[in-house]
Write an enzyme that holds these catalytic residues in place. Structure first.
Site, PDB file in Angstrom:
ATOM      1  N   HIS A 260       0.828  -1.199   0.000  1.00  8.30           N
ATOM      2  CA  HIS A 260       0.000   0.000   0.000  1.00  8.30           C
ATOM      3  C   HIS A 260       0.866   1.254   0.000  1.00  8.30           C
ATOM      4  O   HIS A 260       2.054   1.215   0.341  1.00  8.30           O
ATOM      5  CB  HIS A 260      -0.936  -0.009   1.203  1.00  8.30           C
ATOM      6  CG  HIS A 260      -2.059  -0.983   1.065  1.00  8.30           C
ATOM      7  ND1 HIS A 260      -3.142  -1.010   1.917  1.00  8.30           N
ATOM      8  CD2 HIS A 260      -2.278  -1.977   0.156  1.00  8.30           C
ATOM      9  CE1 HIS A 260      -3.983  -1.958   1.539  1.00  8.30           C
ATOM     10  NE2 HIS A 260      -3.475  -2.567   0.486  1.00  8.30           N
ATOM     11  N   GLU A 262       0.812   4.017   1.874  1.00  8.36           N
ATOM     12  CA  GLU A 262       1.314   4.434   3.184  1.00  8.36           C
ATOM     13  C   GLU A 262       2.474   3.551   3.618  1.00  8.36           C
ATOM     14  O   GLU A 262       3.482   4.018   4.158  1.00  8.36           O
ATOM     15  CB  GLU A 262       0.191   4.371   4.226  1.00  8.36           C
ATOM     16  CG  GLU A 262      -1.026   5.236   3.891  1.00  8.36           C
ATOM     17  CD  GLU A 262      -2.087   4.476   3.102  1.00  8.36           C
ATOM     18  OE1 GLU A 262      -3.260   4.847   3.208  1.00  8.36           O
ATOM     19  OE2 GLU A 262      -1.739   3.503   2.386  1.00  8.36           O
ATOM     20  N   CYS A 288      -5.725   1.587   5.445  1.00 11.11           N
ATOM     21  CA  CYS A 288      -6.306   0.319   5.877  1.00 11.11           C
ATOM     22  C   CYS A 288      -5.800  -0.005   7.285  1.00 11.11           C
ATOM     23  O   CYS A 288      -4.979   0.729   7.850  1.00 11.11           O
ATOM     24  CB  CYS A 288      -5.934  -0.794   4.904  1.00 11.11           C
ATOM     25  SG  CYS A 288      -4.186  -1.265   4.986  1.00 11.11           S
ATOM     26  N   CYS A 291      -1.848  -0.666   7.430  1.00 16.76           N
ATOM     27  CA  CYS A 291      -1.088   0.587   7.311  1.00 16.76           C
ATOM     28  C   CYS A 291      -1.285   1.462   8.553  1.00 16.76           C
ATOM     29  O   CYS A 291      -0.367   2.170   8.971  1.00 16.76           O
ATOM     30  CB  CYS A 291      -1.517   1.345   6.060  1.00 16.76           C
ATOM     31  SG  CYS A 291      -0.942   0.577   4.526  1.00 16.76           S
TER      32      CYS A 291
END
Length: 337
Positions: A260, A262, A288, A291
């Site tokens: 992801h 992040e 999410c 993260c």
């Protein structure tokens, strides 16, 4: 700002343009669009041919065609002055740009004819009667694609009188510029989120394009976008079977090969030995749960996001519980994903 300049023949439009160019404006002319067309046709330029060719372009491409062609080539972030505006549709097209104002340059016919004689350009009218005839073609026409200077004059935001000395015209321009010195700047959160949206264009994930960046003291220290790990096949090349299967959102997340945004921003900081403690993370979508745990444990103090992640409610609750400040900014346009 974009300043449009219109007026009758020899009213002083060129002097207004020259004065603005000296003050850092970039000059463009709708007549240059017509001249380019005459060059393509291989015919010599005359006043009447310019009128006829401009009318033909408007008839073929729409009444605002000349302005639309010119606007497409304007450099963003600069002040511009646009000359030779002769149709209200051109004004309307230019008004779609930010900070546009239309200036009408006015002068009496005798004064204008004196200027015509002194500059002695080829094709210029040689009598006031001929000047009136040519201006009649420009002021109005039964042809909707024809020149409509009378209507343009009625749309002007400012009128500059040019019957006197040039110094008087320049002073009017100076006052006008001073009175229109206003523009908007994005706040820091919007600024960084807009940058993140550009970073998202580098994403190789086929399901959703997301990007994040981390700042310390308003200085970007890391960026990240979602996609497969370094040195592996990109998601859009088949590198992540889960994403390429386009399965239901939230299902089989443990089989997703993509990292992801992040996560990548935080690991990039670690890769280069840069601390993110106390920083602000900007992300195009709320993080999410995985993260979120990385954000908390990395010591990031603030999270600013734009779109809501479909499965992000628990993650946001955890951020609040851990003391991370969270802020959502409104969307400014369509997001990819």
């Amino acid at each position: 700002m974009i300043l449009g300049v219109a007026g009758l023949y020899a009213s002083g439009k060129g002097e207004v343009v020259a004065c603005l160019v000296q003050r850092g404006f970039s000059a463009g002319s709708l007549s240059d669009v017509i001249r380019a067309r005459l060059l393509e046709l291989g015919v010599a330029e005359t006043r009447e041919r310019m009128i006829e060719t401009g009318n033909a372009l408007r008839a073929a491409e729409g009444q605002g065609a000349l302005a639309q062609r010119l606007l497409a080539g304007l450099e963003p972030g600069c002040n511009h002055v646009v000359d030779s505006i002769r149709h209200p549709a051109e004004v309307e097209a230019l008004r779609r740009a930010d900070d546009f104002r239309l200036l009408w340059v006015d002068a009496g016919i005798e004064r204008r004819f004196e200027r015509i004689k002194s500059r002695a350009r080829p094709g210029d009218p040689t009598s006031i009667e001929e000047l009136k005839r040519l201006e009649g073609l420009e002021l109005g026409s039964d042809d909707p694609a024809g020149q409509q200077l009378r209507a343009v004059r009625e749309m002007a935001d400012d009128v500059l009188s040019n019957d006197g000395a040039l110094s008087e015209l320049h002073e009017q321009l100076h006052s006008l510029l001073q009175s229109n010195l206003h523009f908007e700047r994005p706040d820091w959160d919007t600024y960084f989120l807009n940058i993140a949206q550009v970073v998202a264009s580098r994403s190789n994930c086929v399901k959703r394009r997301v990007a994040a960046l981390i700042t310390i003291d308003r200085r970007i220290i890391a960026t990240g976008y979602n996609g497969t790990p370094r040195g592996t096949k990109n998601c859009n090349e088949g590198g992540c079977p889960r994403c390429n299967a386009f399965g239901p959102s939230g299902a089989d997340l443990g089989e997703c090969v993509c990292s992801h945004a992040e996560e990548n921003a935080i690991t990039q900081s670690a890769y280069h030995g840069v601390s993110v403690r106390g920083g602000t993370l900007y992300t195009t979508f709320s993080p999410c749960l995985i993260c979120t745990k990385m954000i908390i444990n990395a010591g990031i103090a603030v999270v600013v996001y734009r779109g809501s992640y479909p499965l992000g409610e628990l993650a946001l609750e955890l951020l609040h519980e851990s003391g991370v400040k969270v802020q959502q900014l409104p969307a400014t346009g369509a997001q990819s994903g």
